[in-house]
Scaffold this motif. Structure first.
Motif, PDB file in Angstrom:
ATOM      1  N   ALA A 172       0.829  -1.207   0.000  1.00  0.00           N
ATOM      2  CA  ALA A 172       0.000   0.000   0.000  1.00  0.00           C
ATOM      3  C   ALA A 172       0.865   1.259   0.000  1.00  0.00           C
ATOM      4  N   GLY A 173       1.954   1.241   0.774  1.00  0.00           N
ATOM      5  CA  GLY A 173       2.853   2.392   0.807  1.00  0.00           C
ATOM      6  C   GLY A 173       3.515   2.635  -0.539  1.00  0.00           C
ATOM      7  N   HIS A 174       3.987   1.559  -1.168  1.00  0.00           N
ATOM      8  CA  HIS A 174       4.588   1.701  -2.498  1.00  0.00           C
ATOM      9  C   HIS A 174       3.538   2.151  -3.518  1.00  0.00           C
ATOM     10  N   GLY A 175       2.324   1.664  -3.360  1.00  0.00           N
ATOM     11  CA  GLY A 175       1.255   2.086  -4.264  1.00  0.00           C
ATOM     12  C   GLY A 175       0.958   3.570  -4.147  1.00  0.00           C
ATOM     13  N   LEU A 176       1.013   4.102  -2.924  1.00  0.00           N
ATOM     14  CA  LEU A 176       0.808   5.536  -2.719  1.00  0.00           C
ATOM     15  C   LEU A 176       1.887   6.341  -3.437  1.00  0.00           C
ATOM     16  N   GLN A 221      -1.892   3.282  -8.951  1.00  0.00           N
ATOM     17  CA  GLN A 221      -1.502   4.442  -9.753  1.00  0.00           C
ATOM     18  C   GLN A 221      -2.701   5.341 -10.023  1.00  0.00           C
ATOM     19  N   LEU A 222      -3.824   4.745 -10.362  1.00  0.00           N
ATOM     20  CA  LEU A 222      -5.012   5.532 -10.702  1.00  0.00           C
ATOM     21  C   LEU A 222      -5.684   6.111  -9.461  1.00  0.00           C
ATOM     22  N   PHE A 223      -5.853   5.288  -8.441  1.00  0.00           N
ATOM     23  CA  PHE A 223      -6.583   5.702  -7.242  1.00  0.00           C
ATOM     24  C   PHE A 223      -5.873   6.840  -6.521  1.00  0.00           C
ATOM     25  N   PHE A 224      -4.560   6.724  -6.360  1.00  0.00           N
ATOM     26  CA  PHE A 224      -3.829   7.749  -5.610  1.00  0.00           C
ATOM     27  C   PHE A 224      -3.498   8.976  -6.465  1.00  0.00           C
ATOM     28  N   SER A 225      -3.597   8.864  -7.790  1.00  0.00           N
ATOM     29  CA  SER A 225      -3.306  10.032  -8.634  1.00  0.00           C
ATOM     30  C   SER A 225      -4.522  10.907  -8.867  1.00  0.00           C
TER      31      SER A 225
END
Length: 310
Positions: A75-79, A196-200
């Motif tokens: 999750a951290g890397h995804g953020l 990538q999409l959710f956090f951007s």
């Protein structure tokens, strides 16, 4: 996930065909964004695209019972991945306003060089060979030929736009490298794309609210189709194929094939939509890019095997 690729690995015919298809889809996406800019501001389009595609992915993962966040580290890397992606577009669109579109595209597509150099040092088995470097330079020369007529002069405003576009290219490369290094073994392609999409989406929509003018915004049938194309066809389906390729193959090889995207954009918007003839300049650009990528994708010669005992 597949094992770390062999240093001499090249993309097979299926992967090359997939990348050429993605280049066509992304080239058409460039035309869609440009044509719909009169109805919706471009950064807002990017933010809305991320939000809609993230919702599609979330529904797909729920249907397939795929966990969204398999662990805190992922999750951290995804953020970080999503913030890098959002910042890339947050810099690219203002850069395109300040400088010419041709120069902005050229500087954005320095991304394959950032990936090739970064992969050489940080991704095992993805080395920057002399042949690969020559191929990248030839492909970039093809883009220079393609956009030479629109490079224009230099001014303080244009130089600022150039810098923003170059930073966007560096961020695109950094996003690819970060994904490959930290998420290739710990997450599925559908999960990494969702991050990538959710956090951007939130930073892109916030940047749109701060930077863009909505006084003339509206939505026609074409605008709605453009948003559908950008969100479902490109951000949901084509990006998923891109992430699968990045996770399975050497990042520098996959990223290099994005050189075909601006070429496809010129073919679609200029030749197919506006009816412009195929010029010698366009044919020269196509030849240089094709030759360059053929060299990039050529497998390095394996070390000679020891001679068998007599």
């Amino acid at each position: 996930m597949s094992a770390t690729p062999h240093p001499q690995e090249s993309l097979g015919p299926g992967a090359v065909l997939t990348m050429l298809t993605l280049a066509l889809l992304w080239g058409a996406n460039m035309a869609m964004v440009k044509l719909a800019a009169g109805e919706l501001p471009p950064i807002f389009q990017a933010g809305l695209r991320s939000a809609v595609a993230a919702a599609c992915l979330w529904g797909w993962m729920r249907y397939r019972r795929i966990p969204v966040f398999p662990g805190r580290a992922v999750a951290g890397h995804g953020l970080v991945l999503g913030l890098l992606f959002g910042l890339e577009f947050g810099l690219l669109y203002p850069g395109m306003i300040l400088t010419s579109v041709a120069r902005s595209y050229l500087l954005l597509y320095t991304a394959p060089f950032f990936v090739a150099v970064g992969a050489h040092f940080w991704l095992p088995g993805d080395r920057l060979t002399r042949l690969k470097a020559i191929g990248l330079l030839l492909a970039f020369a093809g883009l220079t030929v393609l956009f030479a007529h629109g490079l224009g002069g230099f001014s303080g405003r244009a130089l600022m736009g150039d810098l923003l576009s170059l930073l966007a290219g560096a961020l695109w490369g950094a996003t690819t490298l970060y994904l490959k290094r930290f998420l290739a073994q710990g997450a599925l392609a559908v999960q990494t794309l969702f991050y990538q999409l959710f956090f951007s989406a939130p930073p892109l929509l916030a940047a749109s609210w701060l930077l863009e003018d909505f006084s003339t915004a509206g939505l026609t049938g074409f605008g709605a189709f453009s948003l559908f194309y950008q969100s479902v066809i490109v951000a949901f389906l084509s990006y998923l194929a891109w992430f699968v390729l990045i996770l399975r193959h050497p990042a520098s090889l996959v990223q290099a094939f994005t050189f075909f995207t601006p070429l496809a954009g010129v073919l679609i918007s200029g030749v197919l939509i506006l009816g412009e003839p195929v010029s010698p300049r366009l044919m020269a650009a196509m030849a240089l890019i094709s030759l360059g990528l053929a060299l990039v994708n050529r497998p390095a010669r394996r070390a000679a095997e020891a001679s068998p005992a007599s």
